[in-house]
Structure formats: structure tokens, C-alpha cells
Design a protein around this motif. Sequence first.
Motif, PDB file in Angstrom:
ATOM      1  N   ARG A 129      24.479  24.282  -1.037  1.00  0.00           N
ATOM      2  CA  ARG A 129      24.639  24.580  -2.463  1.00  0.00           C
ATOM      3  C   ARG A 129      23.679  23.798  -3.353  1.00  0.00           C
ATOM      4  O   ARG A 129      23.531  24.115  -4.531  1.00  0.00           O
ATOM      5  N   THR A 130      22.998  22.794  -2.798  1.00  0.00           N
ATOM      6  CA  THR A 130      21.974  22.127  -3.597  1.00  0.00           C
ATOM      7  C   THR A 130      20.836  23.095  -3.907  1.00  0.00           C
ATOM      8  O   THR A 130      20.213  23.013  -4.976  1.00  0.00           O
ATOM      9  N   ALA A 131      20.553  24.005  -2.983  1.00  0.00           N
ATOM     10  CA  ALA A 131      19.523  25.013  -3.224  1.00  0.00           C
ATOM     11  C   ALA A 131      19.964  25.997  -4.298  1.00  0.00           C
ATOM     12  O   ALA A 131      19.163  26.431  -5.141  1.00  0.00           O
ATOM     13  N   GLU A 132      21.240  26.371  -4.285  1.00  0.00           N
ATOM     14  CA  GLU A 132      21.760  27.270  -5.309  1.00  0.00           C
ATOM     15  C   GLU A 132      21.760  26.590  -6.679  1.00  0.00           C
ATOM     16  O   GLU A 132      21.517  27.235  -7.705  1.00  0.00           O
ATOM     17  N   GLY A 133      22.047  25.295  -6.710  1.00  0.00           N
ATOM     18  CA  GLY A 133      22.048  24.580  -7.976  1.00  0.00           C
ATOM     19  C   GLY A 133      20.669  24.516  -8.612  1.00  0.00           C
ATOM     20  O   GLY A 133      20.542  24.511  -9.843  1.00  0.00           O
ATOM     21  N   ALA A 134      19.622  24.489  -7.781  1.00  0.00           N
ATOM     22  CA  ALA A 134      18.261  24.446  -8.310  1.00  0.00           C
ATOM     23  C   ALA A 134      17.945  25.688  -9.126  1.00  0.00           C
ATOM     24  O   ALA A 134      17.156  25.636 -10.078  1.00  0.00           O
ATOM     25  N   ARG A 135      18.580  26.805  -8.781  1.00  0.00           N
ATOM     26  CA  ARG A 135      18.317  28.033  -9.537  1.00  0.00           C
ATOM     27  C   ARG A 135      18.834  27.899 -10.971  1.00  0.00           C
ATOM     28  O   ARG A 135      18.218  28.386 -11.905  1.00  0.00           O
ATOM     29  N   ASN A 136      19.981  27.244 -11.147  1.00  0.00           N
ATOM     30  CA  ASN A 136      20.530  27.064 -12.485  1.00  0.00           C
ATOM     31  C   ASN A 136      19.672  26.121 -13.310  1.00  0.00           C
ATOM     32  O   ASN A 136      19.430  26.350 -14.494  1.00  0.00           O
ATOM     33  N   LEU A 137      19.216  25.055 -12.672  1.00  0.00           N
ATOM     34  CA  LEU A 137      18.510  23.995 -13.378  1.00  0.00           C
ATOM     35  C   LEU A 137      17.054  24.360 -13.653  1.00  0.00           C
ATOM     36  O   LEU A 137      16.503  23.981 -14.693  1.00  0.00           O
ATOM     37  N   ILE A 138      16.435  25.119 -12.736  1.00  0.00           N
ATOM     38  CA  ILE A 138      15.000  25.382 -12.840  1.00  0.00           C
ATOM     39  C   ILE A 138      14.680  26.875 -12.878  1.00  0.00           C
ATOM     40  O   ILE A 138      13.952  27.344 -13.751  1.00  0.00           O
ATOM     41  N   GLY A 139      15.233  27.624 -11.923  1.00  0.00           N
ATOM     42  CA  GLY A 139      14.833  29.014 -11.757  1.00  0.00           C
ATOM     43  C   GLY A 139      15.094  29.890 -12.970  1.00  0.00           C
ATOM     44  O   GLY A 139      14.182  30.573 -13.477  1.00  0.00           O
ATOM     45  N   ILE A 140      16.333  29.892 -13.465  1.00  0.00           N
ATOM     46  CA  ILE A 140      16.684  30.766 -14.588  1.00  0.00           C
ATOM     47  C   ILE A 140      15.900  30.408 -15.844  1.00  0.00           C
ATOM     48  O   ILE A 140      15.336  31.307 -16.503  1.00  0.00           O
ATOM     49  N   PRO A 141      15.797  29.125 -16.248  1.00  0.00           N
ATOM     50  CA  PRO A 141      14.989  28.814 -17.435  1.00  0.00           C
ATOM     51  C   PRO A 141      13.518  29.215 -17.304  1.00  0.00           C
ATOM     52  O   PRO A 141      12.932  29.742 -18.257  1.00  0.00           O
ATOM     53  N   LEU A 142      12.901  28.966 -16.145  1.00  0.00           N
ATOM     54  CA  LEU A 142      11.484  29.273 -15.972  1.00  0.00           C
ATOM     55  C   LEU A 142      11.216  30.773 -16.060  1.00  0.00           C
ATOM     56  O   LEU A 142      10.302  31.218 -16.770  1.00  0.00           O
ATOM     57  N   LEU A 143      12.009  31.577 -15.348  1.00  0.00           N
ATOM     58  CA  LEU A 143      11.767  33.006 -15.354  1.00  0.00           C
ATOM     59  C   LEU A 143      12.174  33.638 -16.683  1.00  0.00           C
ATOM     60  O   LEU A 143      11.596  34.644 -17.102  1.00  0.00           O
ATOM     61  N   SER A 144      13.158  33.065 -17.354  1.00  0.00           N
ATOM     62  CA  SER A 144      13.511  33.557 -18.685  1.00  0.00           C
ATOM     63  C   SER A 144      12.377  33.272 -19.672  1.00  0.00           C
ATOM     64  O   SER A 144      12.056  34.105 -20.531  1.00  0.00           O
ATOM     65  N   LEU A 145      11.765  32.087 -19.555  1.00  0.00           N
ATOM     66  CA  LEU A 145      10.609  31.765 -20.389  1.00  0.00           C
ATOM     67  C   LEU A 145       9.447  32.706 -20.095  1.00  0.00           C
ATOM     68  O   LEU A 145       8.737  33.148 -21.015  1.00  0.00           O
ATOM     69  N   LEU A 146       9.258  33.036 -18.824  1.00  0.00           N
ATOM     70  CA  LEU A 146       8.201  33.980 -18.444  1.00  0.00           C
ATOM     71  C   LEU A 146       8.447  35.344 -19.074  1.00  0.00           C
ATOM     72  O   LEU A 146       7.501  36.014 -19.532  1.00  0.00           O
ATOM     73  N   ALA A 147       9.704  35.765 -19.121  1.00  0.00           N
ATOM     74  CA  ALA A 147      10.033  37.053 -19.748  1.00  0.00           C
ATOM     75  C   ALA A 147       9.704  37.040 -21.232  1.00  0.00           C
ATOM     76  O   ALA A 147       9.222  38.036 -21.789  1.00  0.00           O
ATOM     77  N   GLU A 148       9.938  35.899 -21.895  1.00  0.00           N
ATOM     78  CA  GLU A 148       9.616  35.794 -23.323  1.00  0.00           C
ATOM     79  C   GLU A 148       8.114  35.828 -23.571  1.00  0.00           C
ATOM     80  O   GLU A 148       7.644  36.446 -24.527  1.00  0.00           O
ATOM     81  N   LYS A 149       7.350  35.168 -22.689  1.00  0.00           N
ATOM     82  CA  LYS A 149       5.911  35.034 -22.907  1.00  0.00           C
ATOM     83  C   LYS A 149       5.120  36.237 -22.389  1.00  0.00           C
ATOM     84  O   LYS A 149       4.161  36.679 -23.033  1.00  0.00           O
ATOM     85  N   GLN A 150       5.513  36.778 -21.240  1.00  0.00           N
ATOM     86  CA  GLN A 150       4.717  37.815 -20.583  1.00  0.00           C
ATOM     87  C   GLN A 150       5.406  39.181 -20.516  1.00  0.00           C
ATOM     88  O   GLN A 150       4.795  40.143 -20.064  1.00  0.00           O
ATOM     89  N   GLY A 151       6.662  39.249 -20.888  1.00  0.00           N
ATOM     90  CA  GLY A 151       7.360  40.533 -20.867  1.00  0.00           C
ATOM     91  C   GLY A 151       8.348  40.629 -19.717  1.00  0.00           C
ATOM     92  O   GLY A 151       8.277  39.889 -18.727  1.00  0.00           O
ATOM     93  N   PHE A 152       9.287  41.583 -19.861  1.00  0.00           N
ATOM     94  CA  PHE A 152      10.348  41.739 -18.882  1.00  0.00           C
ATOM     95  C   PHE A 152       9.835  42.200 -17.515  1.00  0.00           C
ATOM     96  O   PHE A 152      10.358  41.785 -16.485  1.00  0.00           O
ATOM     97  N   THR A 153       8.815  43.051 -17.504  1.00  0.00           N
ATOM     98  CA  THR A 153       8.370  43.634 -16.233  1.00  0.00           C
ATOM     99  C   THR A 153       7.912  42.566 -15.259  1.00  0.00           C
ATOM    100  O   THR A 153       8.332  42.543 -14.089  1.00  0.00           O
TER     101      THR A 153
END
Length: 367
Positions: free
Chosen positions: A304-328
Motif C-alpha cells: 500500500r505504500t505504492a498506492e499511497g504514492a498515487r495520492n501524494l504525487i500521481g494525482i496532483p502531477l497528472l491533474s496539473l498536466l491536464a490544466e497545462k496541456q489539456g485533458f487528452t
Amino acid sequence: MNTAQFAGAFLAGLIIPQRAGHASVAIFGAVGVLIGLASLSMIKNPFAAYPAAILAGLCLGSSNLAGIVALNAAVPAKKRATFVGFATCGTSVGTILLPQFYTLLTESIGWRWVMRITAAVSCVFLAAAAPFFTVEGASPRSLLSDRPTSGNRGAEPVEPTELGIQDVVQDPRFLCWWLDMLVCFFGYFIPATLLAEFAKKELQLSPNLAALCYSLVGVSALIGKLSSGCLTHFFGGPRRLFFASQVLVGAVGCCLPFCWNAASLLVWSAVYGCGIGPVIAMISVVLSDLFGTKDLALYHGVSRTAEGARNLIGIPLLSLLAEKQGFTIALVLSGALVSFSTVFLILLELVQRRLAQRLPSAEESRC
């Protein structure tokens, strides 16, 4: 709070069952949840919420791990997928029903009293369930091994092996599994996270339609979890079902940005829900299948440490990418990450088969 849940599961994995029993961890977790959520109801500024939220998250995660590990140890291997599938349905039911319920309750009595009621109810239910988390033979002093034994003898009580984190991470099978979890969950929840914004900004759909899509995801995931036993039998084992579900989630995640209207988005939501349901339900079952239930708490906690990394890093990074580069770009990348992570599952199977081939030779040499 969500990230702290995975940290709580990790801490619980370190102490179950050598230093504390499943039921004891769940009871302490219930008290911590009560304190954490009740404290949240009294905050005066956002910064004061962090300690309370972290405490509640740690205790929720530890209680969850104690319950799911106890369930895997208590039921026969052939029925684990069915039992665990049913047990994890609570998440889907909550996703479907609780948002509307809490909205009405908050409008009636205010969010602070809603938080206090939630704290009390959560504590009562966790404490009431804790006695059922007792695993026969799995105590700090005596463990019951579920690994295969030679001849016709059944499982025998053995002393704790004090398996450490270093032993877990040095297992090449677990290393493959952990890498799969890390890469997969970096993109796993991005479609669900961005679904409402995508429907609003790209398709100009109403918030009610987006809410319906989330409900449909929850219903489909619920059906997938309820069908876990049958699906496991159909695919020939929990590991094959987990692999197929992960492949489906990755492929469907890449398709979200290409939905063009409400109907296509509703269809996407139904298929996506069918994929994510078995993935979450099968994690503990797959770990039990690979490593047994004796040390499942530690394996599951480290996983579950790997799953926790998604909350701390994965979701914010890819959400920021969606804001900057678009949803696609963000959505296709998230689906690609989930799809690519299956490479580690394939490597895991290769290592597992090689290990299985070595075992008969070792047995013959001892004879």
C-alpha cells in the motif's frame, strides 16, 4: 487523510500479528477515528485540520488492513475472491448513496454536527466489527501457517518468523508486484478524478449528468465486486482476473478523451466501473495467492505504500498536466501508465513459474 490511510496500513502491517492481533489494531483504530473526526468538527482554521485528518486517516487505514487480512486468513483459498469481493462492496455502496445523504444532512444540521455523527457511527461500527477480526492461531505468540505441508498432515502451529521489510522487498516476485502497483496507481484514478471537469469543459454537460456518470461507475464497480468469485473461476484464478481487469482499466482510461456526447460518456462510465471493481477487490486475494496469509499483513502493508504514492504525487502531477496541456494528453498518459504496468505482472508470473519449477527439484533432492 487518504494518503495517511495507506501509511496507517503500512504501520499495521509492521505489527500484525507478531506484536498485536488483528482485533486489537481495529479497536485502537476505532478510537483514533473517533478522536480524529470529532476533532475535525471543532477546527477554526484549515491548518488545524491537518493533524486531525492525519490521525483519522492512519486509524482508518490500519483498521481496514486488519479486517481484510483477517478475512483472507479466515476463509478457504477457493472462496477468498467471493468473500473479499462482497466485503469490499461497502466502498461502492457508499459511493452511490452517501454523497446525497450527507448533502441533505449538512443542509439540515450543518457540517460540524455531520462530522460528529460520522465520528461516532464510524467508531461504533469499527469497534463492533473488531471482535470478528480474530484469526485463530494468528496471535503475537503463535501463528498458524497456511502454506502447503507434505504428506497428509494439516497446518501446524509454528513460532513467528519475524519476517522483516528487507525480506519482503528482496523477494523478486514482490518487487514486480510493488512496481506494478506504483506505476498502475499513478494513472489509475485520474479518469475518475477528471471526469466531472472533462464533462463540463469539453462536452458542455451539466453537473447532474457528471454525477450520474459517477453513480454509474459505482454501480458497475459494485457488480464487478459481487461477481469476483464467478469471474475468478471463469478466468482461472485471481491473478488472471487481476491482469485482465487492469488491462481493461488502462484501455478504457485512454478512451475517455474521445467521448463525444452524454451517451458515449455514460457507456464509458459503465465499462470503466466494471474494470476498477475487481482490481481493488483482488489485491489482497492475489497477495494471499502468492505469499500465503501468514505474512499477508506485512506484504499488504508494504504494497500500500505504492498506492499511497498515487495520492501524494500521481494525482496532483497528472491533474496539473491536464490544466497545462489539456485533458487528452493527461488521460491518455494515465491509461498508458496503467497498461504499461502490466509488464511487471508478466515478469511476476515468469518469476513465479521459475520458482515453482525449482520447488519439485528441491523436494526430490531432500528425499
